[in-house]
Design an enzyme around this catalytic site. Structure first.
Site, PDB file in Angstrom:
ATOM      1  N   LYS A 129       0.806  -1.222   0.000  1.00  0.00           N
ATOM      2  CA  LYS A 129       0.000   0.000   0.000  1.00  0.00           C
ATOM      3  C   LYS A 129       0.844   1.279   0.000  1.00  0.00           C
ATOM      4  CE  LYS A 129      -4.185  -1.810   0.165  1.00  0.00           C
ATOM      5  NZ  LYS A 129      -5.163  -1.619  -0.928  1.00  0.00           N
ATOM      6  N   GLU A 139      -9.755   5.843   2.875  1.00  0.00           N
ATOM      7  CA  GLU A 139     -10.511   4.746   3.467  1.00  0.00           C
ATOM      8  C   GLU A 139      -9.567   3.588   3.733  1.00  0.00           C
ATOM      9  OE1 GLU A 139      -9.415   2.765   0.066  1.00  0.00           O
ATOM     10  OE2 GLU A 139     -10.124   4.837   0.128  1.00  0.00           O
ATOM     11  N   SER A 198       1.763  -9.803  -0.574  1.00  0.00           N
ATOM     12  CA  SER A 198       1.378  -8.392  -0.545  1.00  0.00           C
ATOM     13  C   SER A 198       1.590  -7.708   0.799  1.00  0.00           C
ATOM     14  CB  SER A 198      -0.082  -8.242  -0.962  1.00  0.00           C
ATOM     15  OG  SER A 198      -0.917  -9.022  -0.116  1.00  0.00           O
TER      16      SER A 198
END
Length: 415
Positions: free
Chosen positions: A107, A129, A395
Site C-alpha cells: 500500500k 478509506e 502483498s
C-alpha cells in the site's frame, strides 16, 4: 457475467490489452470503468485527471517518487526463493516480498505516490478509506512525511479485527473515523470517504487505496503499483534466468495484483492467476469472490463486476481477511477476466489459514491473511504443475492479523 458482444470483440479487446491500450480516453477498460459520480465531484475528478496527465509521468515527479520509494519506503523489495515451501509443494516458489516495504505492505507505493501528487495539486488535507488498515497506515505515514493532515474512514467491524493498525494510524497523526453505517467494513468506509470528498472537493484530496472507483483512479493506482511487477520481472530473470511459468496474487479491490500482473500481461507464455476470497462457501454473503460469482454493475463510481442479488442490490461480502472483504473489484480485472488473459479462482478462509501456517513454519515468514489466499492458490497450482516456477506476490505481513489468528488457527490447535 456478460460476455463481449462477439468473439471478434473479445479478440480485439485482448489484442488491445496486450498492447497496453487501456484505459481509453474515457477511462474505460473495454466495457468496464468510466465515471459514475455526483455532479459535484466531476470538477474534482477532472482536475485530478489533468494533474495525472501533467505530473504522473513527468521526469521530475518520477524522480521524486523513485527517491521516496528507495530512501523512505525501502524499495526494491526482495525476491525470496521459498526453498522449503518449494520442497513441500513440489514447484519452485518465489515470493515478491511486499511485506518488507515500509508500513508492511504494498500500500505504501500508492500512498506516497498519490500524496506527492496531491501536494502538487495544492490539496490542503487528505481523506482516505481502509479495510485491513494497511492503506490507512500507509496514507497516515505518507501524510506525516509530507506534512498533510489525514483523515481515515474505517468500518467499525474492521476497527475491531485490525486494532493494532488503528493505533498505528493514530500514532502517525491521522484522525481515524469509525464508520457505523452499512456493513461497517471496507464498502461502507469508501462510501463515507466519498461523502467527505463531496463536501470539500477543492481543499481535500481523496487518496483511493485500491484500483477501483471512478476514472482516473484505477489507472493512477495501477501505474503507482506497477513497480511491483517491474521489479519482480527483472529480479526473477536475474536470479533464475527465465520468466516464471505463473504469477499469482490475491484479489480484493485489486491493487497489489494489478501491480504484480501488469509487467507480465504481454508475456503470453506466463500464466496469470488471481485468487479471490472464497470465504465460507459459494452463496451470496458467504464470500468476497466478485469475479467468480459477480455480475456487472456500478459501485463507487465505476462499472465493474459486483456481488449483487437479482434486483441489483449490493450484497454483503465475507472474508476472514479484512482487505479482501469487498463486493466489487477494479475494472481492469473485469476486463482481464472477460478477455481470458487472467484466470480468477477462490481460496476459502480455511485454505488461507493453512497457508499462513505453512509459510510461517517452512519459511519463517508470517504472511498477511490477504497474501495467504495467493499462497493457497500457489499450493493448488503447484500440485498439478510439478517442478514449474511460480512467482507469488506476498502483498503484506501478518502482524496485523494476530488477533484473528489467535481466535481461529491458534485457538483450534490449542484444543
Amino acid at each position: 457475467m456478460t460476455a463481449p458482444a462477439s468473439t471478434l470483440d473479445a479478440e480485439r479487446l485482448l489484442a488491445d490489452c496486450l498492447a497496453g491500450k487501456f484505459p481509453d480516453a474515457r477511462g474505460r477498460f473495454g466495457p468496464f470503468g468510466g465515471r459514475y459520480v455526483p455532479e459535484t465531484l466531476i470538477p474534482a475528478l477532472e482536475r485530478l485527471e489533468q494533474g495525472v496527465r501533467e505530473h504522473l509521468h513527468a521526469r521530475d515527479f518520477q524522480a521524486q517518487f523513485a527517491r521516496e520509494l528507495k530512501t523512505w519506503a525501502g524499495r526494491p523489495t526482495a525476491l525470496t526463493f521459498a526453498s522449503r515451501l518449494s520442497e513441500h509443494w513440489g514447484a519452485k516458489i518465489w515470493l515478491k516480498r511486499e511485506d518488507l516495504a515500509h508500513t508492511g505492505a504494498h500500500k505504501i507505493n500508492n500512498a506516497i505516490g498519490q500524496a506527492l501528487l496531491a501536494k502538487r495539486l495544492g490539496a490542503k488535507r487528505i481523506v482516505a478509506e481502509t479495510g485491513a488498515g494497511q492503506h490507512g497506515v500507509a496514507s497516515a505515514a505518507a501524510c506525516a512525511r509530507l506534512g498533510l493532515p489525514c483523515t481515515v474512514y474505517m468500518g467499525e467491524v474492521d476497527m475491531e479485527r485490525q486494532a493494532p493498525n488503528v493505533g498505528r494510524m493514530r500514532l502517525l497523526g491521522a484522525q481515524v473515523v469509525p464508520v457505523t453505517s452499512g456493513d461497517r467494513t471496507l464498502r461502507a468506509a469508501i462510501d463515507e470517504a466519498l461523502r467527505a470528498w463531496v463536501s470539500d472537493p477543492l481543499e481535500a484530496y481523496y487518496l483511493m487505496g485500491s484500483a477501483v472507483g471512478p476514472h482516473p483512479y484505477p489507472y493512477l493506482v495501477r501505474e503507482l503499483q506497477a513497480v511491483i511487477g517491474r521489479e519482480a520481472r527483472a529480479q526473477i530473470l536475474a536470479d533464475s534466468g527465465a520468466l516464471p511459468d505463473a504469477v499469482i496474487a490475491c484479489v480484493g479491490g485489486g491493487s497489489n495484483s494489478i501491480g504484480a500482473f501488469h509487467a507480465f500481461i504481454p508475456e503470453a507464455r506466463v500464466e496469470i492467476i488471481g485468487i479471490e476470497a472464497g470465504g465460507r462457501g459459494v452463496g451470496l454473503g458467504e464470500n468476497a469472490a466478485t469475479l467468480s460469482f459477480g455480475q456487472p454493475g456500478v459501485l463507487h463510481g465505476s462499472f465493474s463486476m459486483l456481488l449483487q442479488d437479482e434486483d441489483g442490490q449490493i450484497r454483503d461480502s465475507h472474508s476472514i481477511s479484512a482487505g479482501l472483504d469487498y463486493p466489487g473489484v477494479g475494472p481492469e480485472h473485469a476486463l482481464l477476466l472477460a478477455v481470458g488473459r487472467v484466470r480468477y479462482q477462490t481460496a476459502t478462509d480455511e485454505e488461507a489459514l493453512q497457508a499462513v501456517r505453512a509459510c510461517s513454519e517452512y519459511e519463517g515468514i508470517l504472511p498477511a491473511l490477504e497474501s495467504a489466499h495467493a499462497l493457497a492458490g500457489a499450493r493448488r497450482w503447484a500440485s498439478v504443475n510439478s517442478g514449474k516456477c511460480i512467482l507469488v506476490c506476498l502483498s503484506g505481513r501478518g502482524d496485523k492479523d494476530m488477533s484473528t489468528l489467535q481466535s481461529t488457527l491458534l485457538a483450534t490447535e490449542a484444543r
